[in-house]
Design a protein around this motif. Sequence first.
Motif, PDB file in Angstrom:
ATOM      1  N   GLN A 257       0.836  -1.191   0.000  1.00 30.01           N
ATOM      2  CA  GLN A 257       0.000   0.000   0.000  1.00 30.01           C
ATOM      3  C   GLN A 257       0.873   1.244   0.000  1.00 30.01           C
ATOM      4  OE1 GLN A 257      -3.134  -0.148   2.901  1.00 30.01           O
ATOM      5  NE2 GLN A 257      -3.629   2.018   2.720  1.00 30.01           N
ATOM      6  N   ALA A 285      -1.999   0.762  -4.913  1.00 28.94           N
ATOM      7  CA  ALA A 285      -1.635  -0.451  -4.175  1.00 28.94           C
ATOM      8  C   ALA A 285      -1.429  -1.574  -5.168  1.00 28.94           C
ATOM      9  CB  ALA A 285      -2.719  -0.834  -3.174  1.00 28.94           C
ATOM     10  N   TRP A 298      -6.568   2.193  -3.349  1.00 29.55           N
ATOM     11  CA  TRP A 298      -7.105   2.085  -2.000  1.00 29.55           C
ATOM     12  C   TRP A 298      -7.747   3.392  -1.600  1.00 29.55           C
ATOM     13  CZ3 TRP A 298      -5.589   5.202   2.102  1.00 29.55           C
ATOM     14  CH2 TRP A 298      -4.361   5.888   1.960  1.00 29.55           C
TER      15      TRP A 298
END
Length: 331
Positions: A257, A285, A298
Motif C-alpha cells: 500500500q 496499491a 485504496w
Amino acid sequence: MVATVGMGRMTRMRRGVTTAALLAAAVTGSLVTGCTSGGGPGDDGRGRHDEPAPTDSAGRPADPVLAVKIDNASAARPQTGLNAADVVYAEQVEGGLSRLMAVYATRLPETVGPVRSARESDLELLRQFHEPTLAFSGAQHKLLPLIDKAPLDPVRPEENSAAYFRGTDRAAPHNLYLRPRKLMDAAPGADALTTGFRFGAAPAGGTPQAERTVRFPAARFTFTWSAERERWLVAMDGRPTVTTDAGRAAPATVVVQHVTVRTSRFHDVLGNYTPYTQTVGSGKAEVLRDGRVFDAEWHRGSAADGTEFTTADGKRMNFAEGQVWVVFTKS
C-alpha cells in the motif's frame, strides 16, 4: 464470549485525573508546533471523535480485536504467535527500520512477541476497530497521553503484569512476551475485523508474479509465491521469516500500500524523529494473491472507516481467504 478487559479500562480511569495536565500540555504543544492534516493521532484530523463506531455484519458494535506491537529488529527474531494473526501490518519506524502490528480476531495464540512500543501512526490505523485492545511495551512519553485519550484499551506491562513475561533466550528489550488469554477469554470472531477487506474469488486479469520485494531505508520484505502451499513465503532483510511456534510466515494475500510517510512530532531518545504513516486518504496499491499481482486503488475516507481496495475497472478487489500482510511503503 469475550471477557471484559477490565484492568486496562480501570487503569485508564485512575490515570484520568493524574494525566489531565499532561493532556493539556500535549494539546498546547500541538498548537504551538502545528499539526499536519490527514487524521492525526486518535482523531480524524479535525479533533473529532463522533464518527459512528465500526459495526459487525448484523449492525451491532463490533467486539474488540487484540492488536499487538511486535518487535522486528534482527535481535527479536524469530517471533512468536505471528502466524495466528488475521492481519499483519508492517510500518516504518526510526532509522528506516520496520515494526509489525499483528491483529487477532479469529484465533488467540498462547504467546505473542516480542512486544515493543507504540507509535503515533498506530492510533489512526486502529480507529477502524471498535475499542481495540492494544498491547505494547510503552511509547514516547509525550505520546502516552494521546494513547490514553484514544478510543482504545491500552494494556502495558506495568498495568497488567500477569499478561506479560520476560523470556530467557534473548536480552532485553527483545524478550517481552504477551499471554493473550490473560486479556480475553476467547477470540472475538471475524466480525471484529472491520478492516474493509473483502474476500472471495480472484478477479480476472493480474500479472504472474513469483516474488516481490518492498524496501524501507534500512529494511526489506520479500514475498515469494509457493504454488505447493498456495501462500506467499515471507523473508525479512534477506532471511526467511520462521516463527518459533508455527513455522514459516506465509500469508495468503499481501498488500503493498503506497501511502504518505511524513515526519511526526515525536522522536526517540537519540533525537531521531518517528515517521508518521498516513493511512487515511487514497492511493495506489498492489495486491498479491494466487501467484499474481493486481494493480489496485485504496481508499479510506476517515479514521473510523476500513480501507477499500478496487481494481482498475472500479470493482472491489477480493483477497484470498487467510492471513493478510499489509506493507506500507512511501508513495
